[in-house]
Design a protein around this motif. Structure first.
Motif, PDB file in Angstrom:
ATOM      1  N   ALA A  95      -4.441  14.064 -14.854  1.00 27.93           N
ATOM      2  CA  ALA A  95      -4.906  13.717 -13.508  1.00 27.93           C
ATOM      3  C   ALA A  95      -5.448  12.286 -13.448  1.00 27.93           C
ATOM      4  O   ALA A  95      -5.080  11.513 -12.551  1.00 27.93           O
ATOM      5  CB  ALA A  95      -5.966  14.710 -13.042  1.00 27.93           C
ATOM      6  N   LYS A  99      -3.494   9.151 -11.510  1.00 29.88           N
ATOM      7  CA  LYS A  99      -4.152   8.394 -10.444  1.00 29.88           C
ATOM      8  C   LYS A  99      -4.157   6.903 -10.765  1.00 29.88           C
ATOM      9  O   LYS A  99      -3.919   6.063  -9.892  1.00 29.88           O
ATOM     10  CB  LYS A  99      -5.576   8.897 -10.227  1.00 29.88           C
ATOM     11  CG  LYS A  99      -6.302   8.129  -9.127  1.00 29.88           C
ATOM     12  CD  LYS A  99      -7.519   8.824  -8.627  1.00 29.88           C
ATOM     13  CE  LYS A  99      -8.289   8.074  -7.581  1.00 29.88           C
ATOM     14  NZ  LYS A  99      -7.636   7.057  -6.801  1.00 29.88           N
ATOM     15  N   LYS A 125       2.925  10.454  -4.144  1.00 26.23           N
ATOM     16  CA  LYS A 125       1.567  10.761  -3.679  1.00 26.23           C
ATOM     17  C   LYS A 125       1.297  12.263  -3.793  1.00 26.23           C
ATOM     18  O   LYS A 125       0.244  12.680  -4.265  1.00 26.23           O
ATOM     19  CB  LYS A 125       1.373  10.297  -2.241  1.00 26.23           C
ATOM     20  CG  LYS A 125      -0.051  10.435  -1.765  1.00 26.23           C
ATOM     21  CD  LYS A 125      -0.247   9.819  -0.405  1.00 26.23           C
ATOM     22  CE  LYS A 125      -1.724   9.895  -0.036  1.00 26.23           C
ATOM     23  NZ  LYS A 125      -2.005   9.216   1.221  1.00 26.23           N
ATOM     24  N   GLU A 126       2.286  13.073  -3.411  1.00 23.86           N
ATOM     25  CA  GLU A 126       2.150  14.531  -3.540  1.00 23.86           C
ATOM     26  C   GLU A 126       2.093  14.948  -5.004  1.00 23.86           C
ATOM     27  O   GLU A 126       1.282  15.793  -5.379  1.00 23.86           O
ATOM     28  CB  GLU A 126       3.324  15.238  -2.856  1.00 23.86           C
ATOM     29  CG  GLU A 126       3.243  15.249  -1.357  1.00 23.86           C
ATOM     30  CD  GLU A 126       4.408  16.000  -0.723  1.00 23.86           C
ATOM     31  OE1 GLU A 126       4.990  16.903  -1.377  1.00 23.86           O
ATOM     32  OE2 GLU A 126       4.742  15.680   0.426  1.00 23.86           O
ATOM     33  N   GLU A 129      -1.224  14.599  -6.769  1.00 26.20           N
ATOM     34  CA  GLU A 129      -2.220  15.607  -6.408  1.00 26.20           C
ATOM     35  C   GLU A 129      -2.128  16.841  -7.313  1.00 26.20           C
ATOM     36  O   GLU A 129      -3.124  17.531  -7.507  1.00 26.20           O
ATOM     37  CB  GLU A 129      -2.064  15.977  -4.934  1.00 26.20           C
ATOM     38  CG  GLU A 129      -2.464  14.827  -4.020  1.00 26.20           C
ATOM     39  CD  GLU A 129      -2.122  15.082  -2.553  1.00 26.20           C
ATOM     40  OE1 GLU A 129      -1.747  16.218  -2.203  1.00 26.20           O
ATOM     41  OE2 GLU A 129      -2.243  14.130  -1.767  1.00 26.20           O
ATOM     42  N   GLN A 130      -0.951  17.111  -7.827  1.00 30.13           N
ATOM     43  CA  GLN A 130      -0.728  18.197  -8.785  1.00 30.13           C
ATOM     44  C   GLN A 130       0.049  17.623  -9.972  1.00 30.13           C
ATOM     45  O   GLN A 130       1.233  17.911 -10.147  1.00 30.13           O
ATOM     46  CB  GLN A 130       0.091  19.330  -8.127  1.00 30.13           C
ATOM     47  CG  GLN A 130      -0.577  19.998  -6.960  1.00 30.13           C
ATOM     48  CD  GLN A 130      -1.782  20.823  -7.392  1.00 30.13           C
ATOM     49  OE1 GLN A 130      -1.759  21.470  -8.433  1.00 30.13           O
ATOM     50  NE2 GLN A 130      -2.850  20.776  -6.605  1.00 30.13           N
TER      51      GLN A 130
END
Length: 171
Positions: A95, A99, A125-126, A129-130
């Motif tokens: 994560a 980012k 971008k999606e 998030e995961q």
């Protein structure tokens, strides 16, 4: 925001061209001097066989990166290599690393923004998030293709590469 090259005074554009020529010349001289003593004789000739062979060679990758710096597009190889590194990241750190890559290379105000279409940026971008080990695969493939089809042919025509391959042919 950048208003484009047309908004710059002509003297700025001329100076930018002068600097590019100067950096290119200095880069060529320093790279050739540096590489000639450490380069396998036929190594530069193998780089012409495929983009993959260029990237798989430590010297080839270094020289290609220097070429991209001289062309003001080094962010492409930096992004590609960041994605390669990301694939080997431990799950617990995915994560944070995802980012960081997204913020540095993909978001609209990224300091080293790579050239990706809106659909790919939205998908990234999606994915961030995961995050998973493959969340940047689509963007990485697009940048790889861009470099292979655009930057790599120019690299093969560059004076630096032509000089190294000439030296390799002559032994």
């Amino acid at each position: 925001m950048c208003r484009g090259l047309d908004s710059l005074p002509i003297t700025c554009l001329e100076r930018a061209k002068e600097l590019k020529a100067l950096f290119g010349s200095l880069l060529q001289k320093s790279v050739i001097t540096c590489f000639c003593c450490r380069l396998n004789v036929d190594e530069p000739l193998k780089w012409k066989e495929s983009f993959e062979k260029l990237l798989s060679s430590q010297n080839g990758l270094c020289l290609f990166r220097a070429f991209l710096v001289s062309e003001f597009s080094e962010e492409n190889i930096a992004f590609y290599l960041a994605c390669e590194d990301y694939r080997t990241t431990k799950t617990s750190k995915l994560a944070a690393k995802a980012k960081k890559i997204y913020d540095e290379f993909i978001c609209s105000d990224a300091p080293r923004e790579v050239n990706l279409d809106h659909v790919t940026k939205a998908a990234m971008k999606e994915n961030v998030e995961q995050p998973s080990q493959s969340c940047f695969d689509l963007a990485q493939d697009k940048i790889y293709t861009l470099m292979e089809k655009d930057c790599y042919p120019r690299f093969l025509k560059s004076t630096t590469y032509l000089e190294l391959s000439r030296k390799a042919k002559s032994g």
